[in-house]
Design a protein around this motif. Sequence first.
Motif, short mmCIF file in Angstrom:
data_model
loop_
_atom_site.label_atom_id
_atom_site.label_comp_id
_atom_site.label_asym_id
_atom_site.label_seq_id
_atom_site.Cartn_x
_atom_site.Cartn_y
_atom_site.Cartn_z
N ASP A 1 1.15 11.14 57.47
CA ASP A 1 2.71 10.68 56.64
C ASP A 1 2.54 12.29 56.57
OD1 ASP A 1 5.21 8.99 56.34
OD2 ASP A 1 4.24 10.67 54.59
N LYS A 2 4.25 12.46 57.36
CA LYS A 2 4.88 14.11 56.27
C LYS A 2 4.93 14.69 55.20
CE LYS A 2 6.61 18.57 58.42
NZ LYS A 2 7.52 18.73 59.65
N PRO A 3 6.03 13.58 54.72
CA PRO A 3 6.92 13.74 53.57
C PRO A 3 4.69 14.01 52.15
CG PRO A 3 7.85 12.20 54.86
CD PRO A 3 6.24 12.56 55.32
N ASN A 4 4.28 12.41 52.48
CA ASN A 4 3.63 12.36 51.41
C ASN A 4 1.81 13.62 51.52
OD1 ASN A 4 4.52 10.40 50.45
ND2 ASN A 4 3.66 9.45 51.37
N PHE A 5 1.78 14.07 52.73
CA PHE A 5 1.06 14.92 52.83
C PHE A 5 1.33 16.05 52.33
CE2 PHE A 5 0.26 19.23 55.41
CZ PHE A 5 -1.79 19.22 55.04
N ILE A 6 3.26 17.04 52.54
CA ILE A 6 2.83 18.20 52.18
C ILE A 6 3.56 18.56 50.75
CG2 ILE A 6 5.36 19.56 51.88
CD1 ILE A 6 6.17 19.08 55.11
N ARG A 7 3.94 17.00 50.37
CA ARG A 7 4.04 16.80 48.51
C ARG A 7 2.54 17.09 48.04
NH1 ARG A 7 3.08 10.49 47.94
NH2 ARG A 7 1.59 10.43 47.61
N ASP A 8 1.00 16.75 48.39
CA ASP A 8 0.44 15.97 47.26
C ASP A 8 -0.42 17.38 47.60
OD1 ASP A 8 0.30 13.94 47.08
OD2 ASP A 8 -0.98 12.83 49.12
N ALA B 1 -17.08 7.83 51.68
CA ALA B 1 -16.05 6.83 51.30
C ALA B 1 -15.01 7.21 52.18
CB ALA B 1 -15.87 6.39 50.13
N ASN B 2 -14.39 8.06 51.78
CA ASN B 2 -13.13 8.78 53.26
C ASN B 2 -13.55 8.76 54.64
OD1 ASN B 2 -12.33 9.01 50.23
ND2 ASN B 2 -12.13 11.27 50.54
N THR C 1 -6.92 6.12 57.86
CA THR C 1 -7.31 8.01 58.05
C THR C 1 -5.94 8.02 56.96
OG1 THR C 1 -7.55 7.62 60.15
CG2 THR C 1 -7.18 9.68 59.45
N GLN C 2 -5.15 7.20 56.88
CA GLN C 2 -3.47 8.27 55.84
C GLN C 2 -4.22 8.02 54.05
OE1 GLN C 2 -0.82 9.43 56.67
NE2 GLN C 2 -0.48 9.65 54.74
N ILE C 3 -5.38 7.08 54.24
CA ILE C 3 -5.16 7.02 53.16
C ILE C 3 -6.64 8.35 52.65
CG2 ILE C 3 -6.79 5.13 51.27
CD1 ILE C 3 -5.30 2.71 52.42
N ALA C 4 -7.46 7.83 53.43
CA ALA C 4 -8.52 8.86 53.32
C ALA C 4 -7.94 10.75 53.37
CB ALA C 4 -9.62 8.59 55.04
N ILE C 5 -7.07 10.72 54.51
CA ILE C 5 -6.15 11.65 54.44
C ILE C 5 -5.76 12.40 52.60
CG2 ILE C 5 -4.73 13.78 54.62
CD1 ILE C 5 -7.75 13.78 56.42
N SER C 6 -4.96 11.43 52.12
CA SER C 6 -4.26 11.32 51.25
C SER C 6 -5.23 11.65 49.63
CB SER C 6 -3.48 9.78 50.56
OG SER C 6 -2.58 9.92 52.08
N GLY C 7 -6.58 10.56 50.11
CA GLY C 7 -7.54 11.34 48.98
C GLY C 7 -7.76 12.31 49.09
N CYS C 8 -8.36 13.66 49.78
CA CYS C 8 -8.95 14.73 49.82
C CYS C 8 -7.75 15.07 49.45
CB CYS C 8 -9.25 14.87 51.47
SG CYS C 8 -10.52 13.57 52.03
N TYR C 9 -6.92 15.13 48.71
CA TYR C 9 -6.08 15.57 48.20
C TYR C 9 -5.43 15.30 46.85
CZ TYR C 9 -5.48 18.55 52.72
OH TYR C 9 -6.00 18.82 54.21
#
Length: 544
Positions: free
Chosen positions: A180-187, A434-435, A447-455
């Motif tokens: 998800d581009k908006p959430n990724f860029i935000r984080d 975990a991720n 995968t989206q949750i894992a990548i978001s958690g990495c940031y």
Amino acid sequence: MVTSSVFKLGLFLIISSCTTSYGDTITTTCTAIHQQISSISKCNYVKTNAGCDPNGYINYLQIFYCNFSQFPQLGFILLLLWLVVLFYILSNTASEYFCPAVEHLSKTLNLSPAIAGTTLLPLGNGSPDVFSSIIAFTTTSDGGDIGLNSILGGSIFISTVVVGVISLLITYHRKIVILDKPNFIRDVVFLLVTLSNLLVIIIVGKITFWASLLFVSTYIIYILLVSYMHFITIKKQKTKPYAADVANKDDDQGTRVPLLRSIDEENVLHPTETTVHCEEHMQKSCTVTVFDVINMPIYLPRRLTIPTITKERWSKPFLVISASLAPLMVAIIWNTQEGEFGSKSSFMIYFVSGSIGLALGTCAFAFTSSKTPPEKCLVLWYAFGFLMSVTWTYIIADELVSLLECLGNIIGMSPTIIGLTILAWGNSIGDLTANVAMAMYGGADGTQIAISGCYAGPLFNVLVGLGFSFVLVSRSTYPISYVIPVDTNLCETIGFLIAGLLWALVILPKRGMQLDHTLGGGLLVIYLCFLFIKIARAVGLIGI
């Protein structure tokens, strides 16, 4: 080409500005121990020098230089084994007690996944980093050098190695995952802004109490933005309910494995295989029993002091005992940490905590069933378990930092390298496993949750872990500003961390937000270059 040149110039200016702002001296504790010649003189130095006093509960330097003076190799091996045990207890406490308490609190308080994922989930995953940082800042004599480097070292490990491994595994298994581009860029943008602010603090070399409060409050702004974006997403989904339901249905069919099919395949056994499976089952049972016996000294103290009311681990006797002993444990820790209290004050603290424990134990015995966990006052019980898991995490992190500082003094390693390697890796192993597991087996959403958690995790660690550390130490020096530890390598670490974030921020949009080997390989190369420079400088291959 222009972007790359600008980036290299910016990275060079960052490192150069920090290098010219500071000197080369890094203060460590008990460093004169290596100037002592005989084992007797080293033992006497450790006993008489206040800088060698432990920050935890065990005097590791005295054990090594006095008790194992004739067998230093054996003493060092035992300290390393105890280091492994402490890392295990720290991660196990977070996974078995802290994270379940956070999860149940989230469900009980009816927090949305977006809100819980950016508050309670990073709190659970990042608790070892946060507590290690706070302990290092408030107890170690080197001014929190270990705390700064452990937070930044863990952040660069998660944002480069973990994201890189996930990307390579996704590519290897030929999965197509679009983030998800908006959430990724935000984080990523919020993390970049946070690191820029931290860089300014390090370059200035000091921070005031009010500036530290402003630094921590940045996380509140982040949470408000996450909440706003979440509510906007919900509003858009409500306008297209049918399309959302169909998408969820297709996603479930594409990612979930039929449970009955897996059970049938496991139960279809030939008669000749029955004996073999029975023998394997007996061997596994014996192995589990031996492990339980060895793990009992580690398991029992926490089980007897951390209230647990989940269905899987429900036990009324354990709840009664833990509710009774938990306040006493807090009182013991309080009196141990605050040695200035007199005997009357200590007696009063024990009396009050004992009375509270007796009242809680009586309530647990009178108002709970022996068969099922309680269904009322769940918020209070979960909060009680949360606080006690926090207490245990604090104790273990305190002892872990003390042991790492001791090992650094023994081998002559600077706190910088300890924080960037041993402490950072130990606190990030849980995030890695975990991720990666969530990304590989949780479908596209996993995968989206894992990548978001990495940031979101590193953002939480920097803003909350370092932020609260700054608040505590600057409050103790108020109205005078707190002086940041003199370490030129901090700016270099932030530079590499920013490099990894910019790489992801540039590559992912160009690839249509799809994880691939270019993203993963580039991130791993950045981390390997970072690690090579740090180790080479530590062993003297290159200068500062």
